[in-house]
Every structure is written in structure tokens, then in C-alpha cells.
Design an enzyme around this catalytic site. Structure first.
Site, short mmCIF file in Angstrom:
data_model
loop_
_atom_site.label_atom_id
_atom_site.label_comp_id
_atom_site.label_asym_id
_atom_site.label_seq_id
_atom_site.Cartn_x
_atom_site.Cartn_y
_atom_site.Cartn_z
N ALA A 266 0.86 -1.18 0.00
CA ALA A 266 0.00 0.00 0.00
C ALA A 266 0.90 1.22 0.00
CB ALA A 266 -0.90 0.00 1.22
N LYS A 267 0.30 2.34 -0.42
CA LYS A 267 1.09 3.56 -0.55
C LYS A 267 1.78 3.91 0.77
CE LYS A 267 -1.41 7.06 -1.41
NZ LYS A 267 -2.29 8.00 -2.08
N ARG A 268 0.99 3.80 1.85
CA ARG A 268 1.57 4.21 3.14
C ARG A 268 2.67 3.27 3.60
NH1 ARG A 268 -3.59 3.08 4.24
NH2 ARG A 268 -4.09 1.11 5.27
N ASP A 269 2.73 2.07 3.01
CA ASP A 269 3.80 1.15 3.37
C ASP A 269 4.96 1.23 2.38
OD1 ASP A 269 2.02 0.28 5.33
OD2 ASP A 269 1.13 -1.19 3.98
N GLY A 270 4.97 2.30 1.59
CA GLY A 270 6.10 2.51 0.69
C GLY A 270 6.04 1.71 -0.60
#
Ligand code: GLU
Length: 297
Positions: A266-270
Site C-alpha cells: 500500500a502507498k503508506r507502506d512505501g
């Protein structure tokens, strides 16, 4: 076969699917997986694939992100029908749907701030957790009609919440709510744990749940394709569809794309953006393969 190892479910002939990103940033591999999944199902069905830009939140969404998403999707080799629906251009339609619910007494204004709600929830002790956190404690549902009118009259900012108990009393399907997951059959789906959800925000006069159901109906989407992180929301969507007389689509929730270590991308996990992969010299076929669809579906 997608990267998740599961075969694609078989869609009905002529299925209409969609990819519905919120343009809050660049397209990343997880998004690409979702778009390719919807595209592959439509192709397999001899159907249609739509793109919808979910940009009701002007504080987080940017036209330049929407443009970059479309550019990356085209670079990946995807094609979709035009015109692309942009939710920000349809606020009047969402307002009309809210008015229909309000006319039946199913909505009420909520003046609470987040801090007030958090205090109430804490004071109530161990409130059960709903799919989106603890359900709203109902403070503004209990306002007197006069108190409500006073606050509306002086223009206090407010959200509109669904009165869940009233909604459930109006639309009780025999055997409870359920949805049809492609390849899995009918699954039970209870909207009650959501409690009195916000259908129009203080800052945005609509909400994700309302707009997504409205638009899937308005665009004739027959198979809702999206990640399984959104599966719990389907119970609430079935309630809204029932209340508003919108057709029931089929659902195909795909597992979230994971990296080699099994962590979800996911985006927040890079998760890497498609832009960054392009800049590093990867071509469309290589990036499609990273997103789990080497043959474009
Ligand atoms: N706009 C939502 C998101 O970007 C997806 C909506 C949906 O597929 O139902 O998370």
C-alpha cells in the site's frame, strides 16, 4: 492468474467493471493490480471497463494526480470508456439522494467534533468496535427538535448521519442483508455494526459510501471490482442500495498485492509508484508483471 496465486473469478458475459481511484497521490503497484484486475474481468466477460475519479474531497484530491493516474494507466496498456466520471462534477446528484433519505426521516444533522465524539466514546467505556472504529454514540440523534433547529438556524457546521435503527426498520430483507461474491456465492453482510454513519461530511457535502453506491448504479456497473480491504464496507453499501432502490451488483474483491515477504503493498507502506518504476527504466510489460498481470488479462 493474478500475483496473489488465485485464478480470476469467472464474470457473467458482458460484465461492466470499474476502477475508482481517489486522486490523492501517484498510482502505485497496488492500484495497478486493482485496475488490471477490473480490466481483466471485463475483457474475459466481453464486457466494459470504466474509470471513475473519486475526488469529492477537494482538500486531499488534486487534478494533477488524476491526470497522472490516467497517464500511468494508459502507459500500462489499459483502455477505458470515455468520458471518465469525476465525482466532483456530480455533487447535485449526491445531494438529491441525501434529500430522498432525509424526506423519510432517515438522516439527522450531527454537530459533534471528533474530540467530542472521542470523549463520549471513552466515557461510555468499552463501546464495541464497528468496521470503521467505535460507532457514533448517538448524541445528536437525541437532540430535541427545537435544539436542532436553533443550531441549524445559526449555521453551526454539521454532518448528516444515517439513523441506522430507522434505516434497518425500513429495509429489513428476509434472511438479512447479503451480497454475491463472484465465485464464492452469497455472503451474509450485517450493516448494523456501522452505527449511524456519516453520509455527508461537514467539509464535503457527501461521503465515500454514498457516492460509490450512487455511481455504481448510475454507471451501470454490474461487477464491483476492488481490493478486499473494502469488503467490510459492502454490508453498508447493500443497505444504501436497498434504501435508495439501486440495483444490486455482483462483487469481486481481490486479495491485496503483497511483496515477496508477504507484506501488503500500500502507498503508506512505501509501495513503489508506477512513475518511479517508469523512471528506473522498467517497461509496461515488466510493471504489469510486478502488478500480477503479465499478459494484461
Ligand atoms: N475510491 C476508493 C479508494 O481509492 C475505492 C472505491 C471502491 O472501489 O469502491 O480507495
Amino acid at each position: 492468474m493474478a500475483a496473489t496465486g488465485r485464478p480470476l473469478p469467472s464474470p457473467p458475459t458482458g460484465a461492466v467493471t470499474r476502477f475508482a481511484p481517489s486522486p490523492t497521490g501517484l498510482l502505485h503497484l497496488g492500484h495497478a493490480h486493482s485496475a488490471l484486475f477490473g480490466h481483466a474481468l471485463a475483457r474475459r466477460a466481453g464486457g466494459r471497463f470504466l474509470l471513475r475519479i473519486e475526488d469529492i474531497d477537494a482538500s486531499r484530491c488534486r487534478p494533477e494526480h488524476a491526470a497522472a493516474i490516467e497517464e500511468d494507466l494508459a502507459w500500462l496498456g489499459l483502455a477505458w470508456e470515455l468520458p471518465v466520471r469525476r465525482q466532483s462534477g456530480h455533487m447535485g446528484e449526491y445531494r438529491a439522494a441525501l434529500d430522498r433519505l432525509a424526506a423519510r426521516g432517515l438522516l439527522y444533522p450531527c454537530f459533534c467534533t471528533r474530540a467530542e465524539i472521542a470523549r463520549e466514546v471513552a466515557a461510555a467505556g468499552h463501546a464495541p468496535h464497528g468496521p470503521e472504529g467505535p460507532p457514533y454514540p448517538g448524541t445528536c440523534r437525541r437532540l430535541s427538535p427545537a435544539g436542532r433547529e436553533t443550531r441549524l438556524g445559526r449555521g453551526d457546521p454539521h454532518a448528516l448521519r444515517l439513523d441506522m435503527a430507522a434505516a434497518l426498520a425500513e429495509a429489513p430483507p428476509a434472511g438479512g442483508f447479503s451480497f454475491e461474491e463472484l465465485g464464492r456465492g452469497r455472503l451474509p453482510a450485517d450493516p448494523a455494526p456501522f452505527g449511524d454513519v456519516v453520509l455527508a461530511r461537514k467539509d464535503v457535502p457527501a461521503s465515500y459510501h454514498l457516492c460509490v453506491c450512487h455511481d455504481d448504479a448510475a454507471q451501470g456497473v454490474t461487477v464491483v471490482t476492488r481490493g478486499e480491504d473494502l469488503k467490510p464496507a459492502t454490508a453498508l453499501h447493500r443497505l444504501l442500495q436497498t434504501l435508495l432502490g439501486w440495483p444490486e451488483p455482483l462483487y469481486a474483491h481481490h486479495p491485496l498485492l503483497a511483496d515477496a515477504a508477504g507484506r501488503r503493498l500500500a502507498k503508506r507502506d512505501g509501495a513503489p509508484s508506477i512513475r518511479s518504476l517508469r523512471e528506473r527504466g522498467h517497461g509496461p510489460a515488466a510493471v504489469r508483471a510486478m502488478a500480477g498481470f503479465p499478459d494484461r488479462g
